[in-house]
Design a protein around this motif. Sequence first.
Motif, short mmCIF file in Angstrom:
data_model
loop_
_atom_site.label_atom_id
_atom_site.label_comp_id
_atom_site.label_asym_id
_atom_site.label_seq_id
_atom_site.Cartn_x
_atom_site.Cartn_y
_atom_site.Cartn_z
N GLN A 245 19.35 56.48 155.32
CA GLN A 245 20.32 56.08 154.31
C GLN A 245 21.77 56.23 154.79
N ARG A 254 24.59 53.81 153.71
CA ARG A 254 24.35 52.38 153.86
C ARG A 254 24.54 51.70 152.51
N ASP A 256 22.66 49.66 150.78
CA ASP A 256 21.56 49.70 149.84
C ASP A 256 21.46 51.06 149.16
N TRP A 257 21.71 52.14 149.94
CA TRP A 257 21.76 53.47 149.32
C TRP A 257 22.92 53.56 148.35
N ARG A 259 24.25 51.18 146.62
CA ARG A 259 23.93 50.38 145.43
C ARG A 259 23.01 51.16 144.49
N ARG A 260 22.01 51.83 145.04
CA ARG A 260 21.10 52.61 144.19
C ARG A 260 21.86 53.71 143.45
N GLU A 263 24.13 52.11 140.76
CA GLU A 263 23.38 51.65 139.59
C GLU A 263 23.01 52.82 138.68
N ASP A 392 26.67 43.97 140.62
CA ASP A 392 27.01 42.72 141.29
C ASP A 392 28.28 42.11 140.72
#
Length: 440
Positions: A245, A254, A256-257, A259-260, A263, A392
């Motif tokens: 991550q 990163r 994607d990490w 974003r999680r 969220e 987004d």
Amino acid sequence: MVAQSRRAVRKWALWTLTVPAFCVVALVDLGALAYGVKAFAGLPSWRGIDVVFALTASALISVEGARRVESRRRRGGALHKDLASAWMIAAAVVLQPALAILVAVLLRIWWRIRAGKCIPYRWAFSTAVHVLAVGAAHAVFVNARELTGDNSLGLVVAMVAGAAAYVVADMLLCGLAISLILPGSGRRDTVGDKDDWCVDATAATLGCLLAAASLVSPWFAFIAIPITLTAQRALLLSQLETEAQTDPKTSLGRVDWWRRRTEEMLRNARTQREPMAVLLIDIDHFKQVNDQLGHLVGDEALRAVATILRSAIRTKDVIGRFGGEEFVIALPDTDVADATVTADRLRNAVAASPLAAMCAGVLDDPDLDPETLHLTVSIGVAVYPSDGMTVDDLLQRADKAMYAAKAAGRDRVRLAADLVQANLPRTFSVDLQSTHLQSH
């Protein structure tokens, strides 16, 4: 020959340090040298040399056996923790100070031989830190032993106190040096995080066990070798989880990490009915750094900017590398006004940072020009819920605001809300004003 030697000395990376950093490095080195000379001058006998051999030999076998694991664990930052200090802690507890110093220096010399290329002043400083930490551990152990009395429980307490003194001395001295050598370093860069502290705790515990075993027989030290190798592999599991991550160039999360995590923040913001901001940050004219100074300098500059940004935000804020020379930050419980202040603080921090000095210290290149290596950032700001309801949406609006900052001349902050108002049709703006007047 003399002229060549003088030119070589002038190119030492030591001279690239700031005055405070140079003073700290010099004082620690001189302090360790003075302590070592005093310890050896007062050495009554060489009794215990068998313990020196056992601890050093078992440590080297463990280091060599875990070499591939440790090379896999190494990160790009200046701070790296391993279990080699366990043998130095054991030596500090069971040996006279001079012999304990001998164990530490032998291990450091072996590391220097096997490491290949390294920055000499850093190796010397690290060795000096270990010598002073050994001295601190021995002094605390002896004093604690006098206080606790001659019993088994007192021995355990004194060992733990000595091991803790070693860890604290190592942490403080290294942390101070890193903070001065690499301006903008955060807490994780200087004293580590919970994973690094767990490594310190493991090394301290193993050091106490080694010391206790060595009091029975020095050859018990070799029994610790398989234990150490297993522990080293366990540390690698944590490293692999972190790497999965973490962006390797900047040590940030990163995308994607990020974003999680964002969220999750957004769901909490909806539940708590609180605002949340997203900042999209892009380094201005970064391609010119790669083209003019090379990609190695560019990578180090990217790392330096990441360090500056991470050190200038709150612990609850989440930062990640968005891609290329772009970074993204989520700010929970932050409205438009606070997000603007934060973005402007980050912009000023990068613009005022000594990037040339930060990169020169790592790359061992004293010729980096501060005028050439001067970077700024453009920042776009979007805030939930006014600028979007999803991650987004917020990213898209922050991206447009960031490009508006670049179009306005770079080194600027722009709000997504301002772009919406600027793009509203004139008739629609008039209707809004009329409705506003009628409601009052």
